[in-house]
Motif scaffolding. Sequence first.
Motif, PDB file in Angstrom:
ATOM      1  N   LEU A  58      23.939  46.525  81.214  1.00  0.00           N
ATOM      2  CA  LEU A  58      23.569  45.685  80.073  1.00  0.00           C
ATOM      3  C   LEU A  58      22.686  46.422  79.062  1.00  0.00           C
ATOM      4  O   LEU A  58      22.963  46.359  77.860  1.00  0.00           O
ATOM      5  N   PRO A  59      21.639  47.155  79.484  1.00  0.00           N
ATOM      6  CA  PRO A  59      20.813  47.846  78.481  1.00  0.00           C
ATOM      7  C   PRO A  59      21.549  48.958  77.736  1.00  0.00           C
ATOM      8  O   PRO A  59      21.126  49.353  76.648  1.00  0.00           O
ATOM      9  N   ARG A  60      22.652  49.459  78.295  1.00  0.00           N
ATOM     10  CA  ARG A  60      23.370  50.581  77.692  1.00  0.00           C
ATOM     11  C   ARG A  60      24.489  50.145  76.738  1.00  0.00           C
ATOM     12  O   ARG A  60      25.036  50.971  76.004  1.00  0.00           O
ATOM     13  N   LEU A  61      24.837  48.867  76.772  1.00  0.00           N
ATOM     14  CA  LEU A  61      25.985  48.425  75.973  1.00  0.00           C
ATOM     15  C   LEU A  61      25.827  48.696  74.478  1.00  0.00           C
ATOM     16  O   LEU A  61      26.799  49.111  73.826  1.00  0.00           O
ATOM     17  N   PRO A  62      24.643  48.501  73.871  1.00  0.00           N
ATOM     18  CA  PRO A  62      24.528  48.849  72.445  1.00  0.00           C
ATOM     19  C   PRO A  62      24.822  50.323  72.171  1.00  0.00           C
ATOM     20  O   PRO A  62      25.411  50.666  71.130  1.00  0.00           O
ATOM     21  N   GLU A  63      24.449  51.194  73.113  1.00  0.00           N
ATOM     22  CA  GLU A  63      24.747  52.622  72.967  1.00  0.00           C
ATOM     23  C   GLU A  63      26.253  52.865  73.037  1.00  0.00           C
ATOM     24  O   GLU A  63      26.800  53.676  72.278  1.00  0.00           O
ATOM     25  N   TYR A  64      26.930  52.156  73.923  1.00  0.00           N
ATOM     26  CA  TYR A  64      28.385  52.291  74.014  1.00  0.00           C
ATOM     27  C   TYR A  64      29.045  51.837  72.716  1.00  0.00           C
ATOM     28  O   TYR A  64      30.002  52.462  72.235  1.00  0.00           O
ATOM     29  N   VAL A  65      28.553  50.721  72.163  1.00  0.00           N
ATOM     30  CA  VAL A  65      29.127  50.194  70.916  1.00  0.00           C
ATOM     31  C   VAL A  65      28.966  51.202  69.790  1.00  0.00           C
ATOM     32  O   VAL A  65      29.912  51.482  69.032  1.00  0.00           O
ATOM     33  N   ALA A  66      27.786  51.772  69.680  1.00  0.00           N
ATOM     34  CA  ALA A  66      27.536  52.747  68.609  1.00  0.00           C
ATOM     35  C   ALA A  66      28.458  53.951  68.753  1.00  0.00           C
ATOM     36  O   ALA A  66      29.023  54.450  67.762  1.00  0.00           O
ATOM     37  N   HIS A  67      28.635  54.433  69.982  1.00  0.00           N
ATOM     38  CA  HIS A  67      29.473  55.622  70.158  1.00  0.00           C
ATOM     39  C   HIS A  67      30.955  55.287  70.039  1.00  0.00           C
ATOM     40  O   HIS A  67      31.756  56.149  69.656  1.00  0.00           O
ATOM     41  N   ALA A  68      31.336  54.040  70.339  1.00  0.00           N
ATOM     42  CA  ALA A  68      32.733  53.644  70.144  1.00  0.00           C
ATOM     43  C   ALA A  68      33.141  53.801  68.682  1.00  0.00           C
ATOM     44  O   ALA A  68      34.294  54.135  68.379  1.00  0.00           O
ATOM     45  N   ARG A  69      32.205  53.588  67.780  1.00  0.00           N
ATOM     46  CA  ARG A  69      32.510  53.746  66.352  1.00  0.00           C
ATOM     47  C   ARG A  69      32.734  55.213  65.997  1.00  0.00           C
ATOM     48  O   ARG A  69      33.588  55.532  65.160  1.00  0.00           O
ATOM     49  N   VAL A  70      32.006  56.103  66.652  1.00  0.00           N
ATOM     50  CA  VAL A  70      32.231  57.544  66.470  1.00  0.00           C
ATOM     51  C   VAL A  70      33.605  57.927  67.008  1.00  0.00           C
ATOM     52  O   VAL A  70      34.378  58.642  66.345  1.00  0.00           O
TER      53      VAL A  70
ATOM     54  N   ALA B 178      29.948  54.894  79.733  1.00  0.00           N
ATOM     55  CA  ALA B 178      29.044  56.022  80.003  1.00  0.00           C
ATOM     56  C   ALA B 178      29.728  57.382  79.917  1.00  0.00           C
ATOM     57  O   ALA B 178      29.182  58.300  79.273  1.00  0.00           O
ATOM     58  N   PRO B 179      30.929  57.592  80.521  1.00  0.00           N
ATOM     59  CA  PRO B 179      31.549  58.915  80.414  1.00  0.00           C
ATOM     60  C   PRO B 179      31.874  59.311  78.975  1.00  0.00           C
ATOM     61  O   PRO B 179      31.861  60.491  78.624  1.00  0.00           O
ATOM     62  N   GLY B 180      32.151  58.321  78.127  1.00  0.00           N
ATOM     63  CA  GLY B 180      32.511  58.601  76.738  1.00  0.00           C
ATOM     64  C   GLY B 180      31.355  59.093  75.897  1.00  0.00           C
ATOM     65  O   GLY B 180      31.569  59.697  74.833  1.00  0.00           O
ATOM     66  N   LEU B 181      30.129  58.842  76.340  1.00  0.00           N
ATOM     67  CA  LEU B 181      28.966  59.288  75.568  1.00  0.00           C
ATOM     68  C   LEU B 181      28.880  60.802  75.503  1.00  0.00           C
ATOM     69  O   LEU B 181      28.208  61.353  74.622  1.00  0.00           O
ATOM     70  N   GLU B 182      29.542  61.488  76.423  1.00  0.00           N
ATOM     71  CA  GLU B 182      29.509  62.949  76.441  1.00  0.00           C
ATOM     72  C   GLU B 182      30.443  63.570  75.402  1.00  0.00           C
ATOM     73  O   GLU B 182      30.368  64.763  75.140  1.00  0.00           O
ATOM     74  N   TRP B 183      31.319  62.775  74.815  1.00  0.00           N
ATOM     75  CA  TRP B 183      32.301  63.287  73.864  1.00  0.00           C
ATOM     76  C   TRP B 183      31.710  63.324  72.455  1.00  0.00           C
ATOM     77  O   TRP B 183      31.168  62.339  71.971  1.00  0.00           O
ATOM     78  N   THR B 184      31.871  64.456  71.788  1.00  0.00           N
ATOM     79  CA  THR B 184      31.577  64.519  70.359  1.00  0.00           C
ATOM     80  C   THR B 184      32.837  64.149  69.582  1.00  0.00           C
ATOM     81  O   THR B 184      33.939  64.065  70.148  1.00  0.00           O
ATOM     82  N   ALA B 185      32.692  63.948  68.287  1.00  0.00           N
ATOM     83  CA  ALA B 185      33.857  63.651  67.453  1.00  0.00           C
ATOM     84  C   ALA B 185      34.870  64.794  67.527  1.00  0.00           C
ATOM     85  O   ALA B 185      36.083  64.565  67.576  1.00  0.00           O
ATOM     86  N   GLU B 186      34.381  66.043  67.552  1.00  0.00           N
ATOM     87  CA  GLU B 186      35.292  67.184  67.627  1.00  0.00           C
ATOM     88  C   GLU B 186      35.996  67.242  68.973  1.00  0.00           C
ATOM     89  O   GLU B 186      37.167  67.645  69.054  1.00  0.00           O
ATOM     90  N   ASP B 187      35.314  66.835  70.045  1.00  0.00           N
ATOM     91  CA  ASP B 187      35.972  66.763  71.353  1.00  0.00           C
ATOM     92  C   ASP B 187      37.147  65.793  71.305  1.00  0.00           C
ATOM     93  O   ASP B 187      38.220  66.067  71.861  1.00  0.00           O
ATOM     94  N   VAL B 188      36.940  64.649  70.668  1.00  0.00           N
ATOM     95  CA  VAL B 188      38.003  63.648  70.560  1.00  0.00           C
ATOM     96  C   VAL B 188      39.178  64.214  69.765  1.00  0.00           C
ATOM     97  O   VAL B 188      40.344  64.093  70.171  1.00  0.00           O
ATOM     98  N   LYS B 189      38.881  64.863  68.641  1.00  0.00           N
ATOM     99  CA  LYS B 189      39.951  65.425  67.805  1.00  0.00           C
ATOM    100  C   LYS B 189      40.735  66.499  68.559  1.00  0.00           C
ATOM    101  O   LYS B 189      41.962  66.580  68.440  1.00  0.00           O
TER     102      LYS B 189
END
Length: 406
Positions: free
Chosen positions: A295-307, A383-394
């Motif tokens: 629960l405390p991490r969900l806002p962080e997940y939301v922010a990174h989902a936009r990235v 949580a695993p997705g937080l390790e990805w940068t935008a360039e990693d995704v591309k």
Amino acid sequence: MSDTASDKAAEAAVPVEQPAEETAEQAEEETAEQKRERRVAAWRAARRVLWHPSYQSTVRDRLAWLNDGAEGVYDLDQPVDMYGDRLVETLEERVAGLLGKEAAAFFPTGTMAQQIALRCWAGRTGNPTVALHELSHPEMHERHAFSQVSGLRPVHVTYEPRLPTAEEIQDFAEPFGTLMLELPLREAGFVLPSWEELSETVEAARERDAVVHFDGARLWECTAHFGRPLDEIASLADSVYVSFYKSLDGLGGAAIAGPKTLIDEAKTWRHRYGGMVLQQFPTVLAALIGLERELPRLPEYVAHARVVAAALRDGFTEAGVPWVRVHPEEPHTHQFQIWLPYDPDVLGDAGLRQTEETKTGLFAQGWARSGPGLAYTEITVAAPGLEWTAEDVKAAVRDFVERLPR
């Protein structure tokens, strides 16, 4: 319905004497099952993913997770629960406090929880009609349980891929006792209204003397979009349903929060519906772990989902894919849809090969057909997705596109 049901092939047993046509049909089903097993195995072996679905874990994995987290959320030397007391009551009090409600009741499933909440409201309002979206979970995934089991009468307020508006509520052609709003609306792309739109819709229902119930299976992650805490969001509704596994990584379970008189009656119906389970401590401990850890991490997940969403869109465009759609363009939660102009089997095969060969996976869930040569899937960033940068995704997108037919 389980969120994983679309990923599973039906099991079938065919006697030797069956006609050749049926045997071929069985072989096709077995091939689909084998492919599903390959996908699960590849995802579990992958070193880089955006999300690890708990349903792809082994029993040993989940037992280890439960054992690791339980000590920190409850005194394990206390007696186990029995028919909803002790540990279960601890969880209920925690949920009521988080949502700012008088009381809460734990249920083994959300399907049971919402039927009971809405039939309790129907008894109070004298109107069994429930206004809801045609894409809402009870209409899409629960085999018409509202009408078939609980004597409720669902009516569809809108067919647009968004939450109902205040004007649609005001202009609806017949009376209803309860307005049910799914926040977010998963089938439309995990979409949410603005805070102002939600407040106006709720007020429109009140003006029609209806009560408001939130289907908040994924309400936990809505705080970032609305810019308000959980209790303020929940205060708009007379009752709220929440799930403990969809975003909190639990083993299952759900809760209804609302006025104490409603919850007391709901617990009576819980017994009648077969929800008075002898011991539920594994599921309840998992829920408490989720509230503590996820629960405390969900806002962080939301922010990174936009990235991640922006990088996916840019990556497919730069890789020369003729058309791509991320929906919503800026995700409202940590989940969203991506649409591509290919057959779902083509996309699924490409993703499977990528995950097996590179140990990197972009798409945890299957692709669904949505028109000729068009498919979509759901993306979850945890949580695993937080390790990805935008360039990693591309970079992963480029590798994925190379596996698609030209």
